[in-house]
Design a protein around this motif. Structure first.
Motif, mmCIF file in Angstrom:
data_model
loop_
_atom_site.group_PDB
_atom_site.id
_atom_site.type_symbol
_atom_site.label_atom_id
_atom_site.label_comp_id
_atom_site.label_asym_id
_atom_site.label_seq_id
_atom_site.Cartn_x
_atom_site.Cartn_y
_atom_site.Cartn_z
ATOM 1 N N TYR A 13 -8.061 -42.957 -45.743
ATOM 2 C CA TYR A 13 -7.222 -44.154 -45.849
ATOM 3 C C TYR A 13 -5.737 -43.801 -45.783
ATOM 4 C CZ TYR A 13 -10.775 -47.660 -46.787
ATOM 5 O OH TYR A 13 -11.807 -48.548 -46.665
ATOM 6 N N LEU A 14 -5.371 -42.644 -46.360
ATOM 7 C CA LEU A 14 -3.991 -42.199 -46.223
ATOM 8 C C LEU A 14 -3.659 -41.975 -44.750
ATOM 9 C CD1 LEU A 14 -1.477 -41.487 -47.826
ATOM 10 C CD2 LEU A 14 -2.300 -39.123 -47.975
ATOM 11 N N ALA A 15 -4.639 -41.478 -44.003
ATOM 12 C CA ALA A 15 -4.457 -41.357 -42.557
ATOM 13 C C ALA A 15 -4.242 -42.731 -41.930
ATOM 14 C CB ALA A 15 -5.689 -40.686 -41.933
ATOM 15 N N GLY A 16 -4.954 -43.733 -42.452
ATOM 16 C CA GLY A 16 -4.796 -45.091 -41.946
ATOM 17 C C GLY A 16 -3.459 -45.711 -42.289
ATOM 18 N N VAL A 17 -2.807 -45.208 -43.336
ATOM 19 C CA VAL A 17 -1.468 -45.686 -43.696
ATOM 20 C C VAL A 17 -0.415 -45.038 -42.798
ATOM 21 C CG1 VAL A 17 0.289 -45.723 -45.502
ATOM 22 C CG2 VAL A 17 -2.102 -46.145 -46.086
ATOM 23 N N ILE A 18 -0.527 -43.732 -42.612
ATOM 24 C CA ILE A 18 0.516 -42.968 -41.923
ATOM 25 C C ILE A 18 0.391 -43.029 -40.407
ATOM 26 C CG2 ILE A 18 1.464 -40.650 -41.594
ATOM 27 C CD1 ILE A 18 0.524 -40.035 -44.479
ATOM 28 N N TRP A 19 -0.793 -42.715 -39.896
ATOM 29 C CA TRP A 19 -0.935 -42.518 -38.457
ATOM 30 C C TRP A 19 -0.692 -43.768 -37.616
ATOM 31 C CZ3 TRP A 19 -0.462 -38.042 -36.283
ATOM 32 C CH2 TRP A 19 -0.836 -36.883 -36.956
ATOM 33 N N PRO A 20 -1.139 -44.965 -38.019
ATOM 34 C CA PRO A 20 -0.842 -46.136 -37.176
ATOM 35 C C PRO A 20 0.648 -46.344 -36.937
ATOM 36 C CG PRO A 20 -2.594 -46.691 -38.691
ATOM 37 C CD PRO A 20 -2.084 -45.334 -39.099
ATOM 38 N N GLN A 21 1.465 -46.082 -37.961
ATOM 39 C CA GLN A 21 2.906 -46.237 -37.790
ATOM 40 C C GLN A 21 3.479 -45.150 -36.881
ATOM 41 O OE1 GLN A 21 4.215 -49.064 -38.915
ATOM 42 N NE2 GLN A 21 2.119 -49.427 -39.605
ATOM 43 N N VAL A 22 3.017 -43.916 -37.062
ATOM 44 C CA VAL A 22 3.478 -42.815 -36.214
ATOM 45 C C VAL A 22 3.081 -43.062 -34.762
ATOM 46 C CG1 VAL A 22 3.228 -40.343 -35.729
ATOM 47 C CG2 VAL A 22 3.417 -41.146 -38.096
ATOM 48 N N ILE A 23 1.851 -43.494 -34.555
ATOM 49 C CA ILE A 23 1.356 -43.701 -33.193
ATOM 50 C C ILE A 23 2.032 -44.904 -32.546
ATOM 51 C CG2 ILE A 23 -0.706 -44.273 -31.845
ATOM 52 C CD1 ILE A 23 -2.284 -42.661 -34.005
ATOM 53 N N THR A 24 2.274 -45.969 -33.322
ATOM 54 C CA THR A 24 2.993 -47.125 -32.780
ATOM 55 C C THR A 24 4.384 -46.713 -32.299
ATOM 56 O OG1 THR A 24 1.810 -48.653 -34.232
ATOM 57 C CG2 THR A 24 3.889 -49.421 -33.308
ATOM 58 N N TRP A 25 5.071 -45.878 -33.100
ATOM 59 C CA TRP A 25 6.382 -45.362 -32.686
ATOM 60 C C TRP A 25 6.255 -44.505 -31.419
ATOM 61 C CZ3 TRP A 25 8.101 -40.336 -32.106
ATOM 62 C CH2 TRP A 25 9.478 -40.173 -31.911
#
Length: 416
Positions: free
Chosen positions: A152-164
């Motif tokens: 879930y921490l991956a789900g918090v961090i990675w979507p924002q990083v990947i969107t950028w």
């Protein structure tokens, strides 16, 4: 008189908590494979000129690979320890994201996710959970859910990083960047996990689980089957918001960035839910906590049927994260309460693989339902129906466990 060096590596020791912290880092990096494809789903639909169901295929392949990987990596962890799955997982993820970045067709992109990324991400979930379960007794429920929170921490961090990354560098460069990141972080941390629990720790756990299983009145195979059925059903239901919230927001005209924010919010509050469920499980047991989570997930899915405004979707997505976050780790807690400790890796991996299969089927089925009805309403209703199946199985198991509990134990729980 105990030896100081031996005491240092006992269950619930400071070393065990440090091991949990490092495992959380590994899980949050490795589980990128569960979320990156969700964020790029709209881009893939346009890139490869396909329908929503076709664009959902890479996610389904990733989940299938993730599911198979749970069993394989769990078996390897039981035999050789957790270090080997971490190293293999890092190499598979690096190769998978590089291959995805070079893909020229939807099938190549999907194959990279199914054969490499999904398998690699598996190293960051059930093998880590089963390993942590051996290092805790008093706080096992809390430790398991904290370890599982890496996904879930991956789900918090990675979507924002990947969107950028999508907005500034494109989807191919973003995938190459992820490949480098997982190798740089996971490989140096892998040697930390070389130490394994003592033989005495395993012997005590085996005796306790055998007694509990005898009181429950179910064989190991029967309990495993029930947990697999419950896990599949709950994750078919869970997949609808998690897999399609980004695309759903795009269809409603809010934009995929808002959907990515809702997904991150869902995962962030899911971490809180997971940690809270660990405290609850250490007090009332895994089966009762699992039933509570299933009931609340059904409530959240019902709310999606009635609210589709931008602000209300943020609220409902947050509620969904708070309600469902602790469900999946509870299967591991139940397994460690009732099934043999030395088989924890493969048994937890099997149940987790079925939950992943449920996510894969649920994600694809929701896309098919959307293509047929041109609406997500029926997909949410489908999720509710599967959640009812899960709730029925789990409540039956919870009631059986309560009847099997000794009167003294029930009185102690009531007095807490």
């Amino acid at each position: 008189m105990s030896h100081p060096a031996a005491d240092r590596y006992q269950p619930d020791s400071p070393y065990a908590w440090l091991r949990l912290a490092v495992a959380l880092v590994i899980g949050s990096v490795a589980c990128v494979g569960s979320w990156s494809v969700v964020v790029v789903l709209p881009a893939m639909q346009g890139e490869f000129d396909t329908l929503r169901a076709g664009a959902s295929l890479p996610y389904t392949c990733a989940m299938l690979g993730f599911g198979v990987g749970q069993i394989v990596m769990g078996r390897v962890a039981d035999r050789y320890g957790i270090t080997v799955p971490i190293v293999v997982g890092a190499l598979l993820l690096g190769a998978g994201y590089a291959a995805a970045g070079l893909s020229q067709s939807l099938w190549q992109f999907a194959a990279a996710h199914g054969l490499l990324i999904g398998m690699g991400s598996a190293a960051g979930f059930s093998p880590l959970i089963s390993d942590l379960s051996h290092w805790f007794r008093r706080h096992r429920g809390l430790a398991v859910v904290c370890g599982a929170s890496g996904s879930y921490l991956a789900g918090v961090i990675w979507p924002q990083v990947i969107t950028w990354g999508l907005a500034n560098h494109g989807w191919r460069a973003t995938h190459f960047g992820i490949a480098v990141a997982v190798l740089v972080i996971m490989l140096p941390l892998a040697p930390f996990f070389r130490r394994q629990p003592s033989a005495a720790t395993f012997a005590a756990a085996e005796a306790k689980s055998a007694g509990a299983r005898g009181d429950l009145g179910l064989s190991a195979g029967q309990l495993q089957l029930l947990l697999c059925i419950a896990g599949f059903a709950c994750c078919v239901a869970m997949a609808m918001p998690q897999v399609h919230i980004v695309a759903y927001c795009g269809d409603l005209g809010y934009g995929v960035a808002r959907g990515a924010e809702m997904l991150s919010l869902m995962m962030l509050l899911g971490i809180i839910s997971r940690i809270g469920s660990g405290f609850i499980a250490d007090r009332i047991g895994g089966a009762a906590t699992l039933a509570l989570g299933s009931l609340m997930q059904g409530v959240a899915l019902f709310l999606y049927l009635w609210f589709d405004g931008l602000q209300s979707l943020y609220v409902v997505s947050g509620i969904f994260g708070l309600f469902q976050g602790g469900i999946v780790p509870m299967y591991a807690v139940v397994i460690r309460e009732y099934l043999p400790a030395k088989q924890a890796g493969v048994r937890i991996g099997l149940v987790m693989s079925v939950t992943v299969l449920g996510m894969a089927v649920g994600g694809y089925l929701s896309g098919v339902i959307f293509d047929y009805f041109s609406s997500y309403r029926m997909a949410f209703l489908n999720g509710l129906a599967w959640n009812l199946v899960n709730l029925s199985v789990v409540c039956w198991l919870m009631l059986r466990a309560r009847r099997a509990a000794p009167p003294a134990q029930l009185a102690a729980e009531a007095g807490r």
